[in-house]
Motif scaffolding. Structure first.
Motif, PDB file in Angstrom:
ATOM      1  N   ILE A  18       0.908  -0.977  -0.026  1.00 21.12           N
ATOM      2  CA  ILE A  18       0.209   0.077   0.108  1.00 21.12           C
ATOM      3  C   ILE A  18       1.295   1.635  -0.102  1.00 21.12           C
ATOM      4  O   ILE A  18       0.290   2.550   0.039  1.00 21.12           O
ATOM      5  N   SER A  20       5.100   3.103  -0.009  1.00 17.24           N
ATOM      6  CA  SER A  20       6.896   2.653   0.271  1.00 17.24           C
ATOM      7  C   SER A  20       7.050   4.124   1.033  1.00 17.24           C
ATOM      8  O   SER A  20       7.028   5.202   1.101  1.00 17.24           O
ATOM      9  N   GLY A  21       8.055   3.193   2.058  1.00 20.27           N
ATOM     10  CA  GLY A  21       8.975   4.457   2.893  1.00 20.27           C
ATOM     11  C   GLY A  21      10.471   4.645   2.393  1.00 20.27           C
ATOM     12  O   GLY A  21      10.431   4.032   1.540  1.00 20.27           O
ATOM     13  N   GLU A  22      10.751   5.640   3.427  1.00 17.43           N
ATOM     14  CA  GLU A  22      12.080   5.466   3.683  1.00 17.43           C
ATOM     15  C   GLU A  22      12.666   4.073   3.953  1.00 17.43           C
ATOM     16  O   GLU A  22      13.868   3.916   2.825  1.00 17.43           O
ATOM     17  N   VAL A  26       5.749  -0.997   2.293  1.00 15.95           N
ATOM     18  CA  VAL A  26       4.211  -0.630   3.315  1.00 15.95           C
ATOM     19  C   VAL A  26       3.613  -1.180   3.007  1.00 15.95           C
ATOM     20  O   VAL A  26       3.069  -1.322   1.812  1.00 15.95           O
ATOM     21  N   ALA A  37      -1.863  -2.033   8.768  1.00 20.54           N
ATOM     22  CA  ALA A  37      -0.138  -2.412   8.027  1.00 20.54           C
ATOM     23  C   ALA A  37       0.850  -2.928   9.122  1.00 20.54           C
ATOM     24  O   ALA A  37       0.789  -2.435  10.096  1.00 20.54           O
ATOM     25  N   LYS A  39       5.555  -2.345   7.859  1.00 20.32           N
ATOM     26  CA  LYS A  39       6.437  -2.260   7.925  1.00 20.32           C
ATOM     27  C   LYS A  39       7.584  -2.786   7.925  1.00 20.32           C
ATOM     28  O   LYS A  39       7.962  -3.242   8.931  1.00 20.32           O
ATOM     29  N   THR A  81       1.346  -2.333  12.696  1.00 21.03           N
ATOM     30  CA  THR A  81       0.471  -0.012  13.468  1.00 21.03           C
ATOM     31  C   THR A  81      -0.754  -0.614  12.703  1.00 21.03           C
ATOM     32  O   THR A  81      -1.430  -1.714  11.970  1.00 21.03           O
ATOM     33  N   GLU A  82      -1.269   0.143  13.730  1.00 21.29           N
ATOM     34  CA  GLU A  82      -3.239   0.213  12.872  1.00 21.29           C
ATOM     35  C   GLU A  82      -3.243   0.733  11.711  1.00 21.29           C
ATOM     36  O   GLU A  82      -2.984   1.203  11.610  1.00 21.29           O
ATOM     37  N   MET A  84      -4.983   2.308   8.104  1.00 21.10           N
ATOM     38  CA  MET A  84      -5.347   4.043   7.813  1.00 21.10           C
ATOM     39  C   MET A  84      -5.165   3.857   6.837  1.00 21.10           C
ATOM     40  O   MET A  84      -5.050   3.982   5.657  1.00 21.10           O
ATOM     41  N   ASN A  88      -2.317   9.204   3.797  1.00 18.42           N
ATOM     42  CA  ASN A  88      -1.410   9.952   4.199  1.00 18.42           C
ATOM     43  C   ASN A  88      -1.907  11.622   3.666  1.00 18.42           C
ATOM     44  O   ASN A  88      -2.880  11.588   2.984  1.00 18.42           O
ATOM     45  N   LEU A 136      -1.466  10.476   8.737  1.00 17.80           N
ATOM     46  CA  LEU A 136      -2.882   9.270   8.192  1.00 17.80           C
ATOM     47  C   LEU A 136      -3.978   9.572   8.969  1.00 17.80           C
ATOM     48  O   LEU A 136      -4.076  10.305   9.587  1.00 17.80           O
ATOM     49  N   ASP A 147       4.689   8.051  12.260  1.00 13.72           N
ATOM     50  CA  ASP A 147       6.244   7.768  12.486  1.00 13.72           C
ATOM     51  C   ASP A 147       6.612   8.673  13.791  1.00 13.72           C
ATOM     52  O   ASP A 147       8.010   9.361  13.247  1.00 13.72           O
TER      53      ASP A 147
HETATM   54  P1  ADP Z   1       8.332   5.964   5.796  1.00 13.03           P
HETATM   55  O1  ADP Z   1       8.322   7.030   6.948  1.00 13.03           O
HETATM   56  O2  ADP Z   1       9.151   5.123   5.837  1.00 13.03           O
HETATM   57  O3  ADP Z   1       8.921   6.910   4.562  1.00 13.03           O
HETATM   58  P2  ADP Z   1       5.544   5.819   6.041  1.00 13.03           P
HETATM   59  O4  ADP Z   1       5.350   5.376   7.034  1.00 13.03           O
HETATM   60  O5  ADP Z   1       5.187   7.444   5.747  1.00 13.03           O
HETATM   61  O6  ADP Z   1       6.991   5.513   5.251  1.00 13.03           O
HETATM   62  O7  ADP Z   1       4.994   5.496   4.478  1.00 13.03           O
HETATM   63  C1  ADP Z   1       4.955   5.421   3.108  1.00 13.03           C
HETATM   64  C2  ADP Z   1       3.071   5.486   2.646  1.00 13.03           C
HETATM   65  O8  ADP Z   1       2.568   4.477   3.231  1.00 13.03           O
HETATM   66  C3  ADP Z   1       2.343   6.387   3.309  1.00 13.03           C
HETATM   67  O9  ADP Z   1       2.840   7.463   2.905  1.00 13.03           O
HETATM   68  C4  ADP Z   1       0.603   5.561   3.324  1.00 13.03           C
HETATM   69  O10 ADP Z   1       0.658   6.095   2.457  1.00 13.03           O
HETATM   70  C5  ADP Z   1       1.623   4.448   3.534  1.00 13.03           C
HETATM   71  N1  ADP Z   1       0.816   3.926   5.238  1.00 13.03           N
HETATM   72  C6  ADP Z   1       1.699   3.649   6.277  1.00 13.03           C
HETATM   73  N2  ADP Z   1       2.090   3.248   6.984  1.00 13.03           N
HETATM   74  C7  ADP Z   1       0.469   3.288   6.643  1.00 13.03           C
HETATM   75  C8  ADP Z   1      -0.801   2.587   8.118  1.00 13.03           C
HETATM   76  N3  ADP Z   1      -0.571   2.103   8.925  1.00 13.03           N
HETATM   77  N4  ADP Z   1      -1.554   2.675   7.222  1.00 13.03           N
HETATM   78  C9  ADP Z   1      -2.345   2.873   5.992  1.00 13.03           C
HETATM   79  N5  ADP Z   1      -1.082   3.256   5.336  1.00 13.03           N
HETATM   80  C10 ADP Z   1       0.218   3.525   5.565  1.00 13.03           C
END
Ligand code: ADP
Length: 263
Positions: A18, A20-22, A26, A37, A39, A81-82, A84, A88, A136, A147
């Motif tokens: 759903i 991608s984070g740093e 995810v 969710a 990660k 995590t829960e 969302m 975002n 979120l 975060d």
């Molecule tokens: P990072 O902080 O490592 O860059 P994020 O936590 O911001 O990554 O996650 C990247 C994206 O994944 C978010 O912008 C969001 O769209 C999705 N995401 C992250 N956590 C959740 C969650 N708990 N529920 C739904 N979507 C999530």
């Protein structure tokens, strides 16, 4: 319990990607019947830093913080995590836009974030990376701060190279003086992002220009159609002297008053 935050891999079902984070992808998933969710952090250093904070973070509970359910040690670290459902705040605002989102709705998101931050303020925890991309939205439209994993009580450490310049207060950029008051500065930028429906702050300015000009007193203009009382709140958050900036508690009262006017 002491290890209540350590979850059981066999109870986790992984679903679709759903985001991608740093630090990695995810995924949506299910843990003991609950939508979650997940990660995956593969970097050892990051995983360890996160793990060190996990027991504290699972104890942080507030309607406006994305709840950490726990972690699984497997292929590095899985953070659970829960879930969302609405993703975002930046994407949400951009995809829906001005025509469908009302001022009341935006004020509610801003107030939600403020309440989550007031809670962190009360625990003397500093977020350091407050921005609309780290907010979120739940299925039932509640905005929550995410975060805060590497949020920190102390005010030193971390190198300067990865700082989100457009969101970071001058004293934090220059002297690493991170505090709840530098979070308040970032919150002002988040307010600006929210009332401009997810625009990039300081449009058309380079990071170097932002750093130099903000230091000299430059501040962003009001977003289009933003109530003047709200813009006045942003300007308070961007006071050069951190002591002059309001607390999140005070900000909450002001935003609540605004919301009452609009409802
Ligand atoms: P990072 O902080 O490592 O860059 P994020 O936590 O911001 O990554 O996650 C990247 C994206 O994944 C978010 O912008 C969001 O769209 C999705 N995401 C992250 N956590 C959740 C969650 N708990 N529920 C739904 N979507 C999530």
């Amino acid at each position: 319990s002491k290890t209540g935050w350590l979850l059981d891999l066999s109870k986790l079902t992984l679903g679709e990607n759903i985001g991608s984070g740093e630090f990695g992808a995810v995924f949506q998933g299910e843990y003991m019947g609950r939508k979650v969710a997940v990660k995956n952090i593969k970097s050892d250093v990051t995983a360890q830093a996160f793990l060190d904070e996990t027991s504290v973070m699972t104890k942080l509970q507030h309607r406006n913080l994305v709840q950490l359910l726990g972690v699984i040690l497997h292929n590095g670290l899985y953070i659970v995590t829960e879930f969302m459902a609405k993703g975002n705040l930046v994407n949400y605002l951009r995809s829906r836009g001005r025509s469908v989102i009302t001022t009341v709705e935006i004020l509610q998101y801003a107030l939600d974030v403020c309440k989550g931050m007031e809670y962190l303020e009360s625990k003397k925890l500093v977020h350091r990376d407050l921005a609309a991309r780290n907010i979120l939205i739940s299925e039932d439209n509640v905005a929550k701060v995410s975060d805060f994993g590497l949020a920190s009580g102390d005010c030193q450490s971390t190198d300067n190279t990865k700082l989100p310049v457009k969101w970071t207060a001058p004293e934090a950029l220059n002297n690493k003086k991170f505090s709840t008051k530098s979070d308040v500065w970032s919150y002002g930028v988040l307010l600006w992002e929210t009332f401009s429906f997810g625009r990039q702050p300081y449009p058309k300015m380079s990071l170097k220009e932002v750093k130099e000009q903000v230091e000299e007193g430059y501040r962003m203009e009001s977003p289009e159609n933003c109530p003047s009382d709200i813009y006045a709140i942003m300007r308070l958050c961007w006071e050069k002297d951190p002591k002059m900036r309001p607390t999140f508690h005070k900000l909450k009262e002001r935003l609540q008053a605004e919301l009452n006017k609009h409802e």
